[in-house]
Design an enzyme around this catalytic site. Sequence first.
Site, PDB file in Angstrom:
ATOM      1  N   CYS A 112       0.815  -1.222   0.000  1.00 12.40           N
ATOM      2  CA  CYS A 112       0.000   0.000   0.000  1.00 12.40           C
ATOM      3  C   CYS A 112       0.849   1.272   0.000  1.00 12.40           C
ATOM      4  CB  CYS A 112      -0.954   0.000   1.179  1.00 12.40           C
ATOM      5  SG  CYS A 112      -2.084  -1.398   1.159  1.00 12.40           S
ATOM      6  N   HIS A 254      -3.006   7.293   2.565  1.00 19.24           N
ATOM      7  CA  HIS A 254      -3.480   5.996   2.097  1.00 19.24           C
ATOM      8  C   HIS A 254      -4.846   5.705   2.715  1.00 19.24           C
ATOM      9  CE1 HIS A 254      -3.902   1.870   1.205  1.00 19.24           C
ATOM     10  NE2 HIS A 254      -3.570   1.429   2.407  1.00 19.24           N
ATOM     11  N   ASN A 284      -9.985   0.062   0.262  1.00 14.76           N
ATOM     12  CA  ASN A 284      -8.521   0.139   0.251  1.00 14.76           C
ATOM     13  C   ASN A 284      -8.020  -0.430  -1.077  1.00 14.76           C
ATOM     14  OD1 ASN A 284      -5.781  -0.285   0.544  1.00 14.76           O
ATOM     15  ND2 ASN A 284      -5.922  -1.060   2.647  1.00 14.76           N
TER      16      ASN A 284
HETATM   17  N1  COA Z   1     -18.092  -7.554  10.323  1.00 11.96           N
HETATM   18  C1  COA Z   1     -18.568  -7.724  11.564  1.00 11.96           C
HETATM   19  N2  COA Z   1     -17.782  -7.940  12.636  1.00 11.96           N
HETATM   20  C2  COA Z   1     -16.459  -7.977  12.433  1.00 11.96           C
HETATM   21  C3  COA Z   1     -15.897  -7.833  11.134  1.00 11.96           C
HETATM   22  C4  COA Z   1     -16.763  -7.612  10.067  1.00 11.96           C
HETATM   23  N3  COA Z   1     -16.331  -7.423   8.817  1.00 11.96           N
HETATM   24  N4  COA Z   1     -14.546  -7.908  11.256  1.00 11.96           N
HETATM   25  C5  COA Z   1     -14.284  -8.116  12.548  1.00 11.96           C
HETATM   26  N5  COA Z   1     -15.433  -8.170  13.263  1.00 11.96           N
HETATM   27  C6  COA Z   1     -15.601  -8.367  14.673  1.00 11.96           C
HETATM   28  C7  COA Z   1     -14.514  -9.240  15.279  1.00 11.96           C
HETATM   29  O1  COA Z   1     -14.866 -10.595  15.187  1.00 11.96           O
HETATM   30  C8  COA Z   1     -14.476  -8.748  16.693  1.00 11.96           C
HETATM   31  O2  COA Z   1     -15.529  -9.340  17.424  1.00 11.96           O
HETATM   32  P1  COA Z   1     -15.335  -9.728  18.964  1.00 11.96           P
HETATM   33  O3  COA Z   1     -15.048  -8.429  19.668  1.00 11.96           O
HETATM   34  O4  COA Z   1     -16.648 -10.330  19.305  1.00 11.96           O
HETATM   35  O5  COA Z   1     -14.172 -10.679  19.002  1.00 11.96           O
HETATM   36  C9  COA Z   1     -14.776  -7.261  16.570  1.00 11.96           C
HETATM   37  O6  COA Z   1     -15.445  -7.100  15.316  1.00 11.96           O
HETATM   38  C10 COA Z   1     -13.528  -6.406  16.586  1.00 11.96           C
HETATM   39  O7  COA Z   1     -12.573  -7.008  15.703  1.00 11.96           O
HETATM   40  P2  COA Z   1     -11.266  -6.244  15.284  1.00 11.96           P
HETATM   41  O8  COA Z   1     -10.491  -7.076  14.330  1.00 11.96           O
HETATM   42  O9  COA Z   1     -10.566  -5.751  16.497  1.00 11.96           O
HETATM   43  O10 COA Z   1     -11.932  -5.031  14.501  1.00 11.96           O
HETATM   44  P3  COA Z   1     -11.318  -3.641  14.142  1.00 11.96           P
HETATM   45  O11 COA Z   1     -12.100  -2.549  14.710  1.00 11.96           O
HETATM   46  O12 COA Z   1      -9.832  -3.624  14.352  1.00 11.96           O
HETATM   47  O13 COA Z   1     -11.604  -3.585  12.585  1.00 11.96           O
HETATM   48  C11 COA Z   1     -10.328  -3.810  10.571  1.00 11.96           C
HETATM   49  C12 COA Z   1     -11.005  -4.546  11.717  1.00 11.96           C
HETATM   50  C13 COA Z   1      -9.676  -4.811   9.641  1.00 11.96           C
HETATM   51  C14 COA Z   1     -11.375  -3.007   9.834  1.00 11.96           C
HETATM   52  C15 COA Z   1      -9.294  -2.850  11.166  1.00 11.96           C
HETATM   53  O14 COA Z   1      -8.488  -3.529  12.099  1.00 11.96           O
HETATM   54  C16 COA Z   1      -8.392  -2.220  10.169  1.00 11.96           C
HETATM   55  O15 COA Z   1      -8.816  -1.428   9.348  1.00 11.96           O
HETATM   56  N6  COA Z   1      -7.117  -2.518  10.247  1.00 11.96           N
HETATM   57  C17 COA Z   1      -6.098  -1.947   9.401  1.00 11.96           C
HETATM   58  C18 COA Z   1      -6.301  -2.352   7.989  1.00 11.96           C
HETATM   59  C19 COA Z   1      -5.248  -1.782   7.146  1.00 11.96           C
HETATM   60  O16 COA Z   1      -4.831  -0.698   7.345  1.00 11.96           O
HETATM   61  N7  COA Z   1      -4.832  -2.580   6.216  1.00 11.96           N
HETATM   62  C20 COA Z   1      -3.951  -2.275   5.208  1.00 11.96           C
HETATM   63  C21 COA Z   1      -2.769  -1.590   5.598  1.00 11.96           C
HETATM   64  S1  COA Z   1      -2.168  -1.284   4.140  1.00 11.96           S
END
Ligand code: COA
Length: 334
Positions: A112, A254, A284
């Site tokens: 990215c 980004h 993304n």
């Molecule tokens: N829909 C519903 N629930 C979801 C879900 C989805 N798509 N993805 C995760 N969850 C749930 C998880 O199971 C978890 O449930 P729990 O609390 O019961 O265990 C809860 O939501 C929180 O999960 P978590 O992984 O901590 O969510 P988050 O707020 O961190 O969001 C991302 C997940 C991927 C959206 C986020 O972490 C993110 O954007 N990360 C960076 C991504 C990024 O920058 N990537 C590229 C870099 S180049």
Amino acid sequence: MTRAAVISGLGGWLPPRVVTNDDLPAELDTSDRWIRTRTGIARRHFAARGSATSDLAVEAGRRALASFGEPNVDAVVLATTTPDRTCPGTAPEVATRLGLEDAAAFDVNAACAGFLYGLACATGLITTGVADRVLLIGAETYSSILDPLDRGTAPIFGDGAGAVVLRAGAPDEPGAIGPIDLGSDGTGAELIRADGGGSRQRLAEGRERDGEHYLTMAGREVFKHAVVRMAASCQTVLERAAVGVADIDRLVAHQANIRIVRQLADELGIERDRVVTNIDRVGNTAAASVPLALLHGVADGTLRPGQRTLLTAFGAGLTWGSTLLTWPDLVLRD
Ligand code: COA
């Protein structure tokens, strides 16, 4: 006089298939509300089967060349994590399809952060006199490596391509690329990865059906790194340019997650109305993210000529990069 690389053309392309949050597979057990509030994404574009990264790159490259107004460049740099194939690189084919005979052409893989790494390559080619004009394209077909049933990645990524043309010019011109900061930390290599098909994890015939080539991501950890690394990189660029944060008119980061972009802006002390964003429409798009945000910012009027603009990106690797420029007056062409 010092030679600078000056952005002088801009274009982009999104494959026609739009996938809204509600269109995602029911098995993901997610919701439009969850995706919007946790990521800011409402929809993304997915390339049709049979359509490859080069196809997207050619469309974006053609528009950037049209915006530049001249059909020729000396080099094509293609930033992508999803090349058409392992070998050869995708850039030579893209150059040929754009009618750029004999142009130097190579791929850059910095995930990215690829567009920022590509900007550094293009700037180096121009400032050292190797090239006078460079077409830099960020193009991705992440749908080809997404596990459609992984709710940690499937709703996040989208396909697309964005491109700029850089030409030799003066450092004080609008569009001149300022100081560039790049960095990496391979201790985070496991956090975002797609192993299958590489030399360490070779694909046996038919094994790709097991999903070994799918992208996996430790989202929560990546989130924290993204904010910290991009903020530090932006500070480095501001210091090198001797520019205060109050003098930054626009932040184009980004588009990984709207919460990452907002936390980054807060960390830097940049108000929300100075942030350019298009993540709601595209998700993304990895190496295509920054140029597509620039394009949509220009198209919707949130990015205007004369605005001092900070660019920053972070991705798998881990990799990151930032730079600064005064936004130039460009003509967009379809
Ligand atoms: N829909 C519903 N629930 C979801 C879900 C989805 N798509 N993805 C995760 N969850 C749930 C998880 O199971 C978890 O449930 P729990 O609390 O019961 O265990 C809860 O939501 C929180 O999960 P978590 O992984 O901590 O969510 P988050 O707020 O961190 O969001 C991302 C997940 C991927 C959206 C986020 O972490 C993110 O954007 N990360 C960076 C991504 C990024 O920058 N990537 C590229 C870099 S180049």
